[in-house]
Design a protein around this motif. Structure first.
Motif, PDB file in Angstrom:
ATOM      1  N   ASP A 247       0.799  -1.212   0.000  1.00 60.28           N
ATOM      2  CA  ASP A 247       0.000   0.000   0.000  1.00 60.28           C
ATOM      3  C   ASP A 247       0.838   1.272   0.000  1.00 60.28           C
ATOM      4  OD1 ASP A 247       1.016   0.060   2.549  1.00 60.28           O
ATOM      5  OD2 ASP A 247      -0.904  -0.169   3.567  1.00 60.28           O
ATOM      6  N   GLY A 248       2.102   1.133  -0.403  1.00 61.98           N
ATOM      7  CA  GLY A 248       2.956   2.307  -0.481  1.00 61.98           C
ATOM      8  C   GLY A 248       3.269   2.942   0.857  1.00 61.98           C
ATOM      9  N   GLY A 249       3.029   2.216   1.956  1.00 57.02           N
ATOM     10  CA  GLY A 249       3.309   2.753   3.277  1.00 57.02           C
ATOM     11  C   GLY A 249       2.118   3.371   3.973  1.00 57.02           C
ATOM     12  N   SER A 250       0.958   3.326   3.337  1.00 61.90           N
ATOM     13  CA  SER A 250      -0.215   3.973   3.930  1.00 61.90           C
ATOM     14  C   SER A 250      -0.589   3.390   5.279  1.00 61.90           C
ATOM     15  CB  SER A 250      -1.409   3.885   2.966  1.00 61.90           C
ATOM     16  OG  SER A 250      -1.167   4.650   1.798  1.00 61.90           O
ATOM     17  N   SER A 251      -0.500   2.058   5.426  1.00 57.12           N
ATOM     18  CA  SER A 251      -0.856   1.439   6.703  1.00 57.12           C
ATOM     19  C   SER A 251       0.157   1.792   7.784  1.00 57.12           C
ATOM     20  CB  SER A 251      -0.967  -0.080   6.559  1.00 57.12           C
ATOM     21  OG  SER A 251       0.234  -0.634   6.040  1.00 57.12           O
ATOM     22  N   ALA A 252       1.407   1.935   7.407  1.00 55.50           N
ATOM     23  CA  ALA A 252       2.427   2.329   8.391  1.00 55.50           C
ATOM     24  C   ALA A 252       2.214   3.777   8.824  1.00 55.50           C
ATOM     25  CB  ALA A 252       3.815   2.175   7.786  1.00 55.50           C
ATOM     26  N   HIS A 253       1.801   4.600   7.916  1.00 55.49           N
ATOM     27  CA  HIS A 253       1.569   6.024   8.190  1.00 55.49           C
ATOM     28  C   HIS A 253       0.380   6.216   9.122  1.00 55.49           C
ATOM     29  CE1 HIS A 253       1.594  10.311   7.557  1.00 55.49           C
ATOM     30  NE2 HIS A 253       0.360  10.292   7.097  1.00 55.49           N
TER      31      HIS A 253
END
Length: 254
Positions: A247-253
């Motif tokens: 998800d391109g880092g969305s969940s980490a963000h």
């Protein structure tokens, strides 16, 4: 499609929901790396086109029409892989639907039941048939398509979210049950991907979806396919029970 490579030579793969989007990209990628692929979908025209594209590029693929919610058809699909290519080593359970964006109190039970039937029950049917064959043949690898909604939530897609949480649970349960039998089970959890599910979405809404992504754009199907191909391969021999966010880092963000 690139020149056929030997990474998956002599291996047989089954991909559901393979007529387009992520499933088609996974089918092409596995075939390009040497696998013989069963391209399974309910859409005959698009599924045949995917298989034909693979064969034109020098790969091996056969289309199989299937309703993944039908137990007999699912069992026959798995047997078809054996009959056509001699076995089954890899499976990607990707078929799924996204219901309209209704709030929970507006959701019809027909929408709920249909979403659960395709996104959850069908995955269970496919996994069961695949595992039975893999147990008899010394192991294999399975990847299920979950979703970012399956490890979090999003407004307006409550049935979809619930169905994908169930896929995550099934993946983890099967992973711990069958690891000593040589069967690895993992899942990918894509964010928003530019597939046919977004067909008909107005340009301005697509721009909004792109802007919501941490990278400023949606994923492309091939970006998901590369991760699926890795998880199915022997390069991921110690990866089991993983839910891999794409998800391109969305969940980490978040």
């Amino acid at each position: 499609m690139s020149e056929v490579r030997a990474e998956h030579a002599d291996r047989v793969a089954l991909v559901t929901g393979a007529a387009g989007g992520i499933g088609a990209a996974v089918s092409r990628t596995l075939a390009a790396r040497g696998a013989s692929v069963i391209v399974a979908d309910f859409n005959s025209d698009a599924g045949e086109a995917t298989a034909a594209e693979i064969r034109a590029a020098g790969g091996r693929a056969i289309f199989r029409k299937v309703d993944v919610t039908d137990e007999a058809q699912v069992d026959a699909m798995v047997q078809f892989a054996v009959d056509e290519f001699g076995g089954l080593h890899m499976a990607h359970n990707n078929a799924g639907i996204l219901h309209p964006g209704d709030r929970f109190h507006e959701l019809s039970m027909e929408q709920w039941d249909r979403t659960m039937e395709i996104n959850t029950r069908a995955v269970a049917l496919c996994m069961r048939a695949q595992i039975r064959l893999m147990l008899a043949n010394g192991g294999g690898s399975i990847v299920n398509t979950a979703s970012g909604a399956g490890i979090g939530s999003a407004p307006g897609i409550s049935a979809y979210t619930a169905s994908k949480h169930a896929v995550v649970g099934m993946t983890r349960s099967a992973a711990v049950e069958y690891v000593r039998d040589g069967i690895r089970v993992n899942a990918v959890a894509p964010g928003t991907v530019d597939t046919g599910m977004l067909a008909g979405v107005p340009a301005e809404r697509r721009d909004e979806l792109n802007a919501l992504m941490l990278m400023g754009r949606m994923a492309q199907p091939q970006e998901v396919a590369e991760v699926v191909a890795f998880l199915l391969s022997e390069k991921a021999s110690y990866v089991n029970g993983a839910i891999v966010s794409i998800d391109g880092g969305s969940s980490a963000h978040a």
